[in-house]
Design a protein around this motif. Structure first.
Motif, PDB file in Angstrom:
ATOM      1  N   ALA A  50       7.882  -0.711 -39.310  1.00 45.53           N
ATOM      2  CA  ALA A  50       7.197  -2.478 -38.613  1.00 45.53           C
ATOM      3  C   ALA A  50       6.476  -1.900 -37.732  1.00 45.53           C
ATOM      4  O   ALA A  50       5.159  -2.177 -37.309  1.00 45.53           O
ATOM      5  N   HIS A  51       7.036  -0.973 -37.084  1.00 46.67           N
ATOM      6  CA  HIS A  51       5.683  -0.520 -36.297  1.00 46.67           C
ATOM      7  C   HIS A  51       4.543   0.671 -36.492  1.00 46.67           C
ATOM      8  O   HIS A  51       3.429   0.374 -36.001  1.00 46.67           O
ATOM      9  N   HIS A  52       4.517   0.641 -37.438  1.00 47.02           N
ATOM     10  CA  HIS A  52       3.819   1.861 -38.611  1.00 47.02           C
ATOM     11  C   HIS A  52       2.827   0.739 -38.623  1.00 47.02           C
ATOM     12  O   HIS A  52       1.501   1.032 -38.426  1.00 47.02           O
ATOM     13  N   ALA A  53       3.096  -0.466 -39.260  1.00 45.42           N
ATOM     14  CA  ALA A  53       2.425  -1.736 -39.901  1.00 45.42           C
ATOM     15  C   ALA A  53       1.182  -1.901 -38.816  1.00 45.42           C
ATOM     16  O   ALA A  53       0.050  -1.909 -39.205  1.00 45.42           O
ATOM     17  N   GLN A  54       0.909  -1.849 -37.282  1.00 47.69           N
ATOM     18  CA  GLN A  54       0.638  -2.265 -36.704  1.00 47.69           C
ATOM     19  C   GLN A  54      -0.334  -1.346 -36.345  1.00 47.69           C
ATOM     20  O   GLN A  54      -2.170  -1.754 -36.358  1.00 47.69           O
ATOM     21  N   ALA A  55      -0.435  -0.114 -36.444  1.00 45.10           N
ATOM     22  CA  ALA A  55      -1.546   1.082 -36.110  1.00 45.10           C
ATOM     23  C   ALA A  55      -1.996   2.013 -37.794  1.00 45.10           C
ATOM     24  O   ALA A  55      -3.132   0.957 -37.175  1.00 45.10           O
ATOM     25  N   VAL A  56      -1.478   0.754 -38.575  1.00 42.85           N
ATOM     26  CA  VAL A  56      -2.281   0.162 -40.099  1.00 42.85           C
ATOM     27  C   VAL A  56      -3.170  -0.666 -39.476  1.00 42.85           C
ATOM     28  O   VAL A  56      -4.569  -0.786 -40.681  1.00 42.85           O
ATOM     29  N   ASN A  57      -3.027  -1.572 -39.199  1.00 40.08           N
ATOM     30  CA  ASN A  57      -3.520  -2.901 -39.247  1.00 40.08           C
ATOM     31  C   ASN A  57      -5.161  -2.216 -38.131  1.00 40.08           C
ATOM     32  O   ASN A  57      -6.035  -3.020 -38.779  1.00 40.08           O
ATOM     33  N   MET A  58      -4.565  -1.627 -37.317  1.00 45.11           N
ATOM     34  CA  MET A  58      -5.787  -1.496 -36.240  1.00 45.11           C
ATOM     35  C   MET A  58      -6.559  -0.565 -37.008  1.00 45.11           C
ATOM     36  O   MET A  58      -7.852  -0.591 -36.402  1.00 45.11           O
ATOM     37  N   SER A  59      -5.824   0.031 -37.468  1.00 45.87           N
ATOM     38  CA  SER A  59      -6.758   1.399 -37.844  1.00 45.87           C
ATOM     39  C   SER A  59      -7.853   0.777 -39.351  1.00 45.87           C
ATOM     40  O   SER A  59      -9.332   1.546 -39.279  1.00 45.87           O
ATOM     41  N   VAL A  60      -7.382   0.049 -39.874  1.00 45.30           N
ATOM     42  CA  VAL A  60      -8.095  -0.681 -40.827  1.00 45.30           C
ATOM     43  C   VAL A  60      -9.583  -1.435 -40.103  1.00 45.30           C
ATOM     44  O   VAL A  60     -10.393  -1.050 -40.521  1.00 45.30           O
ATOM     45  N   THR A  61      -9.135  -1.676 -39.013  1.00 42.44           N
ATOM     46  CA  THR A  61     -10.678  -2.673 -37.814  1.00 42.44           C
ATOM     47  C   THR A  61     -11.029  -1.778 -38.001  1.00 42.44           C
ATOM     48  O   THR A  61     -12.425  -1.718 -38.379  1.00 42.44           O
ATOM     49  N   LEU A  62     -10.732  -0.367 -36.929  1.00 41.89           N
ATOM     50  CA  LEU A  62     -11.720   0.335 -36.717  1.00 41.89           C
ATOM     51  C   LEU A  62     -12.576   0.646 -37.936  1.00 41.89           C
ATOM     52  O   LEU A  62     -13.635   1.792 -37.603  1.00 41.89           O
ATOM     53  N   VAL A  63     -11.904   1.398 -38.941  1.00 43.34           N
ATOM     54  CA  VAL A  63     -12.312   2.034 -40.285  1.00 43.34           C
ATOM     55  C   VAL A  63     -12.825   1.338 -40.706  1.00 43.34           C
ATOM     56  O   VAL A  63     -14.798   1.825 -40.684  1.00 43.34           O
ATOM     57  N   LYS A  64     -13.675  -0.222 -40.469  1.00 44.92           N
ATOM     58  CA  LYS A  64     -14.695  -0.546 -40.911  1.00 44.92           C
ATOM     59  C   LYS A  64     -15.698  -0.498 -39.764  1.00 44.92           C
ATOM     60  O   LYS A  64     -16.838  -0.983 -40.220  1.00 44.92           O
ATOM     61  N   ARG A  65     -15.531  -0.350 -39.022  1.00 46.09           N
ATOM     62  CA  ARG A  65     -16.388  -0.864 -37.862  1.00 46.09           C
ATOM     63  C   ARG A  65     -17.232  -0.137 -36.528  1.00 46.09           C
ATOM     64  O   ARG A  65     -17.768   0.093 -35.844  1.00 46.09           O
ATOM     65  N   ALA A  66     -16.179   1.376 -36.458  1.00 45.96           N
ATOM     66  CA  ALA A  66     -16.060   1.967 -35.545  1.00 45.96           C
ATOM     67  C   ALA A  66     -17.375   2.655 -36.071  1.00 45.96           C
ATOM     68  O   ALA A  66     -18.193   3.719 -36.719  1.00 45.96           O
ATOM     69  N   ALA A  67     -17.844   2.976 -35.267  1.00 43.94           N
ATOM     70  CA  ALA A  67     -20.004   3.878 -34.853  1.00 43.94           C
ATOM     71  C   ALA A  67     -19.619   5.505 -34.802  1.00 43.94           C
ATOM     72  O   ALA A  67     -20.241   6.045 -35.558  1.00 43.94           O
ATOM     73  N   ASP A  68     -18.499   5.580 -33.837  1.00 41.51           N
ATOM     74  CA  ASP A  68     -18.413   6.876 -33.606  1.00 41.51           C
ATOM     75  C   ASP A  68     -17.595   8.096 -35.562  1.00 41.51           C
ATOM     76  O   ASP A  68     -16.507   6.961 -35.513  1.00 41.51           O
ATOM     77  N   PRO A  69     -18.365   8.609 -35.396  1.00 39.72           N
ATOM     78  CA  PRO A  69     -17.820   9.151 -36.805  1.00 39.72           C
ATOM     79  C   PRO A  69     -16.513   9.747 -35.778  1.00 39.72           C
ATOM     80  O   PRO A  69     -15.233  10.340 -36.952  1.00 39.72           O
ATOM     81  N   GLU A  70     -15.807  10.361 -35.319  1.00 37.52           N
ATOM     82  CA  GLU A  70     -14.771  11.176 -34.799  1.00 37.52           C
ATOM     83  C   GLU A  70     -13.546   9.420 -34.570  1.00 37.52           C
ATOM     84  O   GLU A  70     -12.968  10.371 -35.242  1.00 37.52           O
ATOM     85  N   ILE A  71     -13.955   8.650 -34.456  1.00 35.28           N
ATOM     86  CA  ILE A  71     -12.937   7.456 -34.311  1.00 35.28           C
ATOM     87  C   ILE A  71     -12.185   7.057 -35.068  1.00 35.28           C
ATOM     88  O   ILE A  71     -11.459   6.931 -35.996  1.00 35.28           O
ATOM     89  N   ARG A  72     -13.744   7.463 -36.064  1.00 35.24           N
ATOM     90  CA  ARG A  72     -13.479   6.576 -37.738  1.00 35.24           C
ATOM     91  C   ARG A  72     -12.728   7.658 -38.410  1.00 35.24           C
ATOM     92  O   ARG A  72     -11.614   7.018 -39.323  1.00 35.24           O
ATOM     93  N   LEU A  73     -13.304   8.788 -37.814  1.00 39.96           N
ATOM     94  CA  LEU A  73     -12.050   9.662 -39.120  1.00 39.96           C
ATOM     95  C   LEU A  73     -10.112   9.555 -38.465  1.00 39.96           C
ATOM     96  O   LEU A  73      -9.511  10.216 -39.916  1.00 39.96           O
ATOM     97  N   LEU A  74     -10.383   9.207 -37.170  1.00 41.20           N
ATOM     98  CA  LEU A  74      -9.433   9.481 -36.606  1.00 41.20           C
ATOM     99  C   LEU A  74      -8.179   8.377 -36.668  1.00 41.20           C
ATOM    100  O   LEU A  74      -7.151   8.521 -37.540  1.00 41.20           O
ATOM    101  N   ALA A  75      -9.104   7.291 -37.254  1.00 43.06           N
ATOM    102  CA  ALA A  75      -8.305   5.445 -37.390  1.00 43.06           C
ATOM    103  C   ALA A  75      -8.293   6.178 -39.155  1.00 43.06           C
ATOM    104  O   ALA A  75      -6.882   5.810 -39.039  1.00 43.06           O
ATOM    105  N   GLN A  76      -8.688   6.871 -40.048  1.00 46.12           N
ATOM    106  CA  GLN A  76      -8.674   7.083 -40.762  1.00 46.12           C
ATOM    107  C   GLN A  76      -7.449   7.895 -41.353  1.00 46.12           C
ATOM    108  O   GLN A  76      -6.668   7.028 -41.882  1.00 46.12           O
ATOM    109  N   ASP A  77      -7.519   9.449 -40.928  1.00 47.21           N
ATOM    110  CA  ASP A  77      -6.297   9.103 -40.780  1.00 47.21           C
ATOM    111  C   ASP A  77      -4.746   8.241 -40.140  1.00 47.21           C
ATOM    112  O   ASP A  77      -4.091   9.047 -41.296  1.00 47.21           O
ATOM    113  N   ILE A  78      -4.679   7.504 -39.025  1.00 50.49           N
ATOM    114  CA  ILE A  78      -3.343   7.354 -38.584  1.00 50.49           C
ATOM    115  C   ILE A  78      -3.321   6.236 -39.916  1.00 50.49           C
ATOM    116  O   ILE A  78      -2.303   6.235 -40.295  1.00 50.49           O
TER     117      ILE A  78
END
Length: 208
Positions: A50-78
Motif C-alpha cells: 500500500a505504501h509503494h502504491a502511493q509512490a507509484v501513483n505520484m511517479s506516474v504523474t511526474l513521468v507525464k508532466r516533468a520538464a526536468d529530464p533528471e526528475i522524469r528519469l527518477l520518477a520512472q525508476d521509482i
C-alpha cells in the motif's frame, strides 16, 4: 557524464527488482512454515504494498508532466521499481494462501504522515501545480515517503521471520536511503530545504 540518479544505482535496483519479482512466488512457496493470518510477514507485505502504491501513483504523474529530464528519469525508476516490488509482495501473499487485503485497511494503526504518506490534496497537487512547482513538490513528497518506507522496513526487520521477506526489507532500506541522497541533490540544486519527517511512536509500527 552519467546522470546523478544513475550514480545512486537506481537503474540497477530497478532491474534487480523486476527479476526478483518474477521469482518471488516460487521462492515463497519453497520455504516451510507458511505465515499465519495475521503475522508480521503478512502484515508487512500488505502495508508496504500500500505504501509503494502511493509512490507509484505520484511517479506516474511526474513521468507525464516533468520538464526536468533528471526528475522524469527518477520518477520512472521509482515507478518501475516499486510496481515490480508490489507484484513481488502480492506474489508472496498468493503463494501463502493469504488474501491481498486483510480485514483492516493497510497501515492500520499507523500515523500515516509519520510513515511519509502524502495527503490527498498534496498528491492531487502534483497534477495541477505549475510544472516547476510540481517537480519540487514531488521531490519533497517523495523524500518524506522514502523516509517513511525506510522506517517501515527497518521496523519489519525486527519482527518478520521469512528469510526472503527479511532480505527484501533490507534491500528497501538500502535502496531508498540511496534514493533519498539523489532527492537531496536535486533539492539542493533548487535551493530547497526539506522539512523534517513527523515523529511517531515506534509502537504503532509493530507488524506483529
Amino acid at each position: 557524464m552519467q546522470r546523478r540518479v544513475r550514480r545512486h544505482g537506481l537503474i540497477r535496483w530497478g532491474g534487480a527488482a523486476l527479476a526478483t519479482a518474477a521469482l518471488g512466488a516460487g521462492l515463497a512457496a519453497a520455504w516451510p512454515k507458511t505465515p499465519s493470518e495475521p503475522s508480521a510477514d503478512v502484515t508487512f507485505a500488505r502495508d508496504m504494498a500500500a505504501h509503494h502504491a502511493q509512490a507509484v501513483n505520484m511517479s506516474v504523474t511526474l513521468v507525464k508532466r516533468a520538464a526536468d529530464p533528471e526528475i522524469r528519469l527518477l520518477a520512472q525508476d521509482i515507478l518501475l521499481t516499486q510496481q515490480a516490488q508490489i507484484g513481488q509482495m502480492q506474489g508472496w501473499l498468493m503463494a501463502w494462501g493469504r488474501p491481498l487485503a486483510g480485514r483492516e485497511a493497510p497501515m492500520g494503526g499507523m500515523n500515516r504522515a509519520a510513515m511519509g504518506m502524502a495527503s490527498a490534496p498534496d498528491e492531487a497537487s502534483l497534477a495541477t501545480l505549475p510544472i516547476r512547482a510540481a517537480e519540487t513538490r514531488f521531490l519533497l513528497l517523495m523524500r518524506r515517503h522514502h523516509q517513511g518506507g525506510v522506517m517501515m522496513a527497518s521496523s519489519a526487520l525486527k519482527t518478520v521471520r521469512r528469510p526472503e521477506v527479511r532480505a527484501f526489507a533490507q534491500r528497501v532500506v538500502t535502496a531508498q536511503r540511496s534514493e533519498i541522497q539523489a532527492l537531496d541533490s536535486l533539492l539542493l540544486e533548487r535551493a530547497v530545504t526539506p522539512e523534517p519527517l513527523p515523529t511517531d511512536d515506534m509502537d504503532t509500527m509493530d507488524h506483529g
